[in-house]
Design a protein around this motif. Structure first.
Motif, mmCIF file in Angstrom:
data_model
loop_
_atom_site.group_PDB
_atom_site.id
_atom_site.type_symbol
_atom_site.label_atom_id
_atom_site.label_comp_id
_atom_site.label_asym_id
_atom_site.label_seq_id
_atom_site.Cartn_x
_atom_site.Cartn_y
_atom_site.Cartn_z
ATOM 1 N N PHE A 126 0.837 -1.192 0.000
ATOM 2 C CA PHE A 126 0.000 0.000 0.000
ATOM 3 C C PHE A 126 0.871 1.241 0.000
ATOM 4 C CE2 PHE A 126 -2.474 -3.332 1.880
ATOM 5 C CZ PHE A 126 -3.749 -3.136 1.383
ATOM 6 N N GLU A 127 0.342 2.329 -0.557
ATOM 7 C CA GLU A 127 0.995 3.630 -0.457
ATOM 8 C C GLU A 127 0.283 4.436 0.619
ATOM 9 O OE1 GLU A 127 1.051 5.574 -4.248
ATOM 10 O OE2 GLU A 127 2.843 4.485 -4.868
ATOM 11 N N VAL A 128 1.075 5.040 1.473
ATOM 12 C CA VAL A 128 0.555 5.876 2.542
ATOM 13 C C VAL A 128 1.062 7.293 2.303
ATOM 14 C CG1 VAL A 128 0.512 6.226 5.032
ATOM 15 C CG2 VAL A 128 0.695 3.906 4.113
ATOM 16 N N GLN A 129 0.171 8.273 2.325
ATOM 17 C CA GLN A 129 0.582 9.653 2.111
ATOM 18 C C GLN A 129 0.556 10.413 3.428
ATOM 19 O OE1 GLN A 129 -1.501 11.529 -1.089
ATOM 20 N NE2 GLN A 129 -1.262 9.769 -2.431
ATOM 21 N N VAL A 130 1.678 11.095 3.698
ATOM 22 C CA VAL A 130 1.816 11.892 4.915
ATOM 23 C C VAL A 130 2.418 13.237 4.528
ATOM 24 C CG1 VAL A 130 2.888 12.027 7.185
ATOM 25 C CG2 VAL A 130 2.238 9.793 6.256
ATOM 26 N N ARG A 131 1.672 14.310 4.700
ATOM 27 C CA ARG A 131 2.136 15.661 4.384
ATOM 28 C C ARG A 131 2.806 15.752 3.009
ATOM 29 N NH1 ARG A 131 5.905 18.008 6.661
ATOM 30 N NH2 ARG A 131 6.975 16.275 7.611
ATOM 31 N N GLY A 132 2.253 15.097 2.025
ATOM 32 C CA GLY A 132 2.789 15.163 0.670
ATOM 33 C C GLY A 132 3.886 14.149 0.384
ATOM 34 N N HIS A 133 4.314 13.415 1.386
ATOM 35 C CA HIS A 133 5.304 12.354 1.198
ATOM 36 C C HIS A 133 4.564 11.034 0.990
ATOM 37 C CE1 HIS A 133 8.408 15.105 2.595
ATOM 38 N NE2 HIS A 133 7.591 15.419 3.580
ATOM 39 N N VAL A 134 5.121 10.188 0.142
ATOM 40 C CA VAL A 134 4.492 8.898 -0.122
ATOM 41 C C VAL A 134 5.403 7.792 0.393
ATOM 42 C CG1 VAL A 134 3.600 7.344 -1.890
ATOM 43 C CG2 VAL A 134 3.316 9.814 -2.146
ATOM 44 N N LEU A 135 4.865 6.950 1.246
ATOM 45 C CA LEU A 135 5.578 5.791 1.772
ATOM 46 C C LEU A 135 4.873 4.541 1.272
ATOM 47 C CD1 LEU A 135 5.763 6.991 5.468
ATOM 48 C CD2 LEU A 135 7.576 7.132 3.780
ATOM 49 N N THR A 136 5.645 3.543 0.923
ATOM 50 C CA THR A 136 5.063 2.273 0.514
ATOM 51 C C THR A 136 5.310 1.258 1.616
ATOM 52 O OG1 THR A 136 5.519 2.787 -1.800
ATOM 53 C CG2 THR A 136 5.039 0.495 -1.273
ATOM 54 N N VAL A 137 4.293 0.520 1.966
ATOM 55 C CA VAL A 137 4.408 -0.557 2.956
ATOM 56 C C VAL A 137 3.948 -1.853 2.307
ATOM 57 C CG1 VAL A 137 4.104 0.946 4.959
ATOM 58 C CG2 VAL A 137 2.114 -0.090 3.921
ATOM 59 N N GLY A 138 4.538 -2.949 2.737
ATOM 60 C CA GLY A 138 4.188 -4.229 2.147
ATOM 61 C C GLY A 138 4.432 -5.362 3.123
ATOM 62 N N GLN A 139 4.553 -6.532 2.582
ATOM 63 C CA GLN A 139 4.780 -7.732 3.374
ATOM 64 C C GLN A 139 5.871 -8.567 2.706
ATOM 65 O OE1 GLN A 139 3.415 -8.490 6.333
ATOM 66 N NE2 GLN A 139 2.268 -6.588 6.296
ATOM 67 N N PRO A 140 6.635 -9.322 3.492
ATOM 68 C CA PRO A 140 7.635 -10.219 2.908
ATOM 69 C C PRO A 140 6.955 -11.396 2.211
ATOM 70 C CG PRO A 140 7.550 -10.510 5.281
ATOM 71 C CD PRO A 140 6.635 -9.373 4.953
ATOM 72 N N ARG A 141 7.715 -12.088 1.418
ATOM 73 C CA ARG A 141 7.188 -13.250 0.693
ATOM 74 C C ARG A 141 6.607 -14.293 1.643
ATOM 75 N NH1 ARG A 141 8.942 -12.295 -4.423
ATOM 76 N NH2 ARG A 141 10.963 -11.310 -4.684
ATOM 77 N N THR A 142 7.235 -14.452 2.803
ATOM 78 C CA THR A 142 6.764 -15.458 3.765
ATOM 79 C C THR A 142 5.380 -15.144 4.314
ATOM 80 O OG1 THR A 142 7.929 -14.314 5.552
ATOM 81 C CG2 THR A 142 9.086 -16.144 4.472
ATOM 82 N N ASP A 195 7.725 -8.581 -0.914
ATOM 83 C CA ASP A 195 8.901 -8.007 -0.257
ATOM 84 C C ASP A 195 9.434 -6.796 -1.015
ATOM 85 O OD1 ASP A 195 10.605 -7.846 1.869
ATOM 86 O OD2 ASP A 195 12.097 -9.207 1.031
ATOM 87 N N THR A 196 8.520 -5.942 -1.460
ATOM 88 C CA THR A 196 8.905 -4.736 -2.200
ATOM 89 C C THR A 196 9.011 -3.504 -1.314
ATOM 90 O OG1 THR A 196 6.586 -4.291 -2.722
ATOM 91 C CG2 THR A 196 7.845 -5.559 -4.347
ATOM 92 N N ALA A 197 8.604 -3.636 -0.058
ATOM 93 C CA ALA A 197 8.631 -2.496 0.861
ATOM 94 C C ALA A 197 8.654 -3.015 2.294
ATOM 95 C CB ALA A 197 7.395 -1.621 0.638
ATOM 96 N N PRO A 198 9.036 -2.156 3.244
ATOM 97 C CA PRO A 198 9.014 -2.579 4.644
ATOM 98 C C PRO A 198 7.590 -2.890 5.105
ATOM 99 C CG PRO A 198 10.113 -0.443 4.396
ATOM 100 C CD PRO A 198 9.496 -0.778 3.089
ATOM 101 N N ARG A 199 7.495 -3.775 6.095
ATOM 102 C CA ARG A 199 6.201 -4.059 6.720
ATOM 103 C C ARG A 199 5.788 -2.851 7.555
ATOM 104 N NH1 ARG A 199 7.533 -9.354 9.933
ATOM 105 N NH2 ARG A 199 9.383 -8.119 10.259
ATOM 106 N N PRO A 200 4.486 -2.664 7.789
ATOM 107 C CA PRO A 200 4.037 -1.547 8.616
ATOM 108 C C PRO A 200 4.711 -1.521 9.990
ATOM 109 C CG PRO A 200 2.168 -2.492 7.480
ATOM 110 C CD PRO A 200 3.338 -3.398 7.219
#
Length: 77
Positions: free
Chosen positions: A9-25, A30-35
């Motif tokens: 998912f993409e999370v927007q904070v004050r105009g910044h975009v962060l991507t969060v994801g899950q590992p393959r397991t 595994d394209t982004a850090p877990r929340p």
């Protein structure tokens, strides 16, 4: 917050975009850090930031580097 890929998912904070994801397991790619990893990183960086301000404000010495290191990954167990 629509997914950008599977469980990422993409999370927007004050105009910044962060991507969060899950590992393959955990079913992700595994394209982004877990929340929870971003949460821990945010707490660690906040602590480092404020510790640096306290040290700098005390006038004892300039605080050029404050760091927090992750010692062990859950997947390494």
């Amino acid at each position: 917050m629509p997914p950008v890929a599977d469980v990422a998912f993409e999370v927007q904070v004050r105009g910044h975009v962060l991507t969060v994801g899950q590992p393959r397991t955990d079913g992700g790619r595994d394209t982004a850090p877990r929340p929870v990893e971003l949460f821990i990183a945010s707490v660690a960086s906040c602590t480092a930031h404020h510790a640096g301000r306290v040290v700098d404000g005390a006038g004892r010495h300039a605080c050029s580097h404050v760091g927090v290191h992750h010692l062990r990954d859950r997947a390494a167990r």
